[in-house]
Scaffold this motif. Structure first.
Motif, mmCIF file in Angstrom:
data_model
loop_
_atom_site.group_PDB
_atom_site.id
_atom_site.type_symbol
_atom_site.label_atom_id
_atom_site.label_comp_id
_atom_site.label_asym_id
_atom_site.label_seq_id
_atom_site.Cartn_x
_atom_site.Cartn_y
_atom_site.Cartn_z
ATOM 1 N N ASP A 94 -31.291 -45.149 -46.001
ATOM 2 C CA ASP A 94 -31.307 -46.248 -45.035
ATOM 3 C C ASP A 94 -32.463 -46.067 -44.065
ATOM 4 O O ASP A 94 -33.065 -44.990 -43.985
ATOM 5 C CB ASP A 94 -29.982 -46.335 -44.259
ATOM 6 C CG ASP A 94 -29.657 -45.050 -43.504
ATOM 7 O OD1 ASP A 94 -30.441 -44.668 -42.606
ATOM 8 O OD2 ASP A 94 -28.634 -44.413 -43.811
ATOM 9 N N ILE A 95 -32.756 -47.147 -43.327
ATOM 10 C CA ILE A 95 -33.832 -47.106 -42.328
ATOM 11 C C ILE A 95 -33.390 -47.914 -41.116
ATOM 12 O O ILE A 95 -32.697 -48.936 -41.251
ATOM 13 C CB ILE A 95 -35.153 -47.655 -42.909
ATOM 14 C CG1 ILE A 95 -36.313 -47.423 -41.941
ATOM 15 C CG2 ILE A 95 -35.029 -49.136 -43.268
ATOM 16 C CD1 ILE A 95 -37.680 -47.668 -42.560
ATOM 17 N N THR A 96 -33.752 -47.439 -39.923
ATOM 18 C CA THR A 96 -33.377 -48.101 -38.674
ATOM 19 C C THR A 96 -34.610 -48.248 -37.788
ATOM 20 O O THR A 96 -35.351 -47.280 -37.579
ATOM 21 C CB THR A 96 -32.308 -47.292 -37.911
ATOM 22 O OG1 THR A 96 -31.153 -47.135 -38.741
ATOM 23 C CG2 THR A 96 -31.907 -48.000 -36.621
ATOM 24 N N PHE A 97 -34.815 -49.458 -37.275
ATOM 25 C CA PHE A 97 -35.867 -49.721 -36.298
ATOM 26 C C PHE A 97 -35.198 -49.987 -34.952
ATOM 27 O O PHE A 97 -34.301 -50.827 -34.859
ATOM 28 C CB PHE A 97 -36.707 -50.930 -36.715
ATOM 29 C CG PHE A 97 -37.446 -50.744 -38.009
ATOM 30 C CD1 PHE A 97 -38.664 -50.089 -38.032
ATOM 31 C CD2 PHE A 97 -36.919 -51.221 -39.201
ATOM 32 C CE1 PHE A 97 -39.349 -49.908 -39.228
ATOM 33 C CE2 PHE A 97 -37.594 -51.049 -40.401
ATOM 34 C CZ PHE A 97 -38.813 -50.388 -40.409
ATOM 35 N N THR A 98 -35.626 -49.276 -33.916
ATOM 36 C CA THR A 98 -35.031 -49.398 -32.588
ATOM 37 C C THR A 98 -36.076 -49.895 -31.600
ATOM 38 O O THR A 98 -37.204 -49.382 -31.570
ATOM 39 C CB THR A 98 -34.480 -48.040 -32.113
ATOM 40 O OG1 THR A 98 -33.554 -47.542 -33.077
ATOM 41 C CG2 THR A 98 -33.772 -48.182 -30.773
ATOM 42 N N PHE A 99 -35.683 -50.887 -30.783
ATOM 43 C CA PHE A 99 -36.586 -51.445 -29.778
ATOM 44 C C PHE A 99 -35.884 -51.462 -28.421
ATOM 45 O O PHE A 99 -34.798 -52.018 -28.290
ATOM 46 C CB PHE A 99 -37.011 -52.866 -30.155
ATOM 47 C CG PHE A 99 -37.827 -52.942 -31.410
ATOM 48 C CD1 PHE A 99 -39.208 -52.898 -31.354
ATOM 49 C CD2 PHE A 99 -37.210 -53.042 -32.649
ATOM 50 C CE1 PHE A 99 -39.965 -52.956 -32.511
ATOM 51 C CE2 PHE A 99 -37.949 -53.101 -33.812
ATOM 52 C CZ PHE A 99 -39.337 -53.057 -33.743
ATOM 53 N N GLU A 100 -36.507 -50.847 -27.430
ATOM 54 C CA GLU A 100 -36.002 -50.861 -26.051
ATOM 55 C C GLU A 100 -36.978 -51.673 -25.197
ATOM 56 O O GLU A 100 -38.097 -51.233 -24.943
ATOM 57 C CB GLU A 100 -35.892 -49.439 -25.502
ATOM 58 C CG GLU A 100 -35.407 -49.382 -24.064
ATOM 59 C CD GLU A 100 -35.453 -47.975 -23.490
ATOM 60 O OE1 GLU A 100 -35.257 -47.842 -22.259
ATOM 61 O OE2 GLU A 100 -35.688 -47.010 -24.255
#
Length: 212
Positions: A103-109
């Motif tokens: 799996d892959i996760t992109f996180t944006f704050e």
């Protein structure tokens, strides 16, 4: 040109569909992280590409680092309307051993970016109106993570802060916020100042560049 790894099914890749990003803010602190199983003699490589015009033009594919930031997206990069896609390359030199991408996760704050284009530091005026009761803080990641914080604000309260004069005023009668403030008046060093936001409030800034 095909290599023997391609011919024998020992190498291949997956490409995602374009992903539209909808993130409020002037930019975002971002990370990409993935899970995979890569035994000896195998490899898993992830590349990303971005588009600023709805998918018409795309950047070159760039290799990402697991747990790092997304290539070509800086914290001050405007991301409204940005699109992202990724490729995963899998390969092995041993036909009995294969890698697995899980799996892959992109996180944006979201962040606030204030660009001081002057020759020296300046101190802004700030207006903030809360959405809900609680604390509110701005953390300048470009200036040693200095935190500007006011605690225990009321819902829908508007607070004005003049950092130059070290003056604080609430729109609530007989309410004084000096004791709720951490006494870290905001200074904007020259260049881009990238702020993490904690709490819920609408914020306005006014500042003037200082030229030498």
């Amino acid at each position: 040109m095909l290599t023997w790894l391609d011919l024998f099914g020992m190498k291949g890749y997956y490409q995602s569909e374009p992903i539209a990003l909808h993130v409020d803010g002037d930019g975002a602190i971002n990370h990409v992280q993935w899970s995979c199983i890569a035994p000896a003699d195998t490899s898993v490589i992830v590349l990303t590409s971005i588009s600023f015009d709805g998918g018409y033009d795309w950047s070159e594919w760039r290799q990402a680092v697991n747990g790092g930031s997304i290539p070509d997206i800086q914290p001050y990069t405007p991301i409204g309307g940005l699109m992202l896609r990724y490729r995963v390359f899998l390969s092995t030199t041993d036909s009995m051993t294969t890698p697995m991408f899980e799996d892959i996760t992109f996180t944006f704050e979201p962040v606030i970016v204030l660009d001081n284009k002057g020759d020296t530091a300046c101190k802004p005026e700030i207006w903030m109106t809360t959405s809900g009761a609680g604390d509110f803080s701005l953390i300048n990641t470009s200036n040693r993570n200095k935190e500007f914080k006011i605690k225990q604000l009321n819902n829908n309260e508007t607070v004005y802060i003049n950092n130059e004069l070290e003056y604080i005023e609430s729109d609530l009668p007989m309410v004084y916020r000096y004791s709720n403030f951490n006494d870290q008046y905001m200074t904007l060093p020259q260049g881009k100042n990238i702020f993490r936001v904690k709490g819920n409030a609408k914020v306005q800034f006014r500042y003037q560049f200082k030229l030498i």
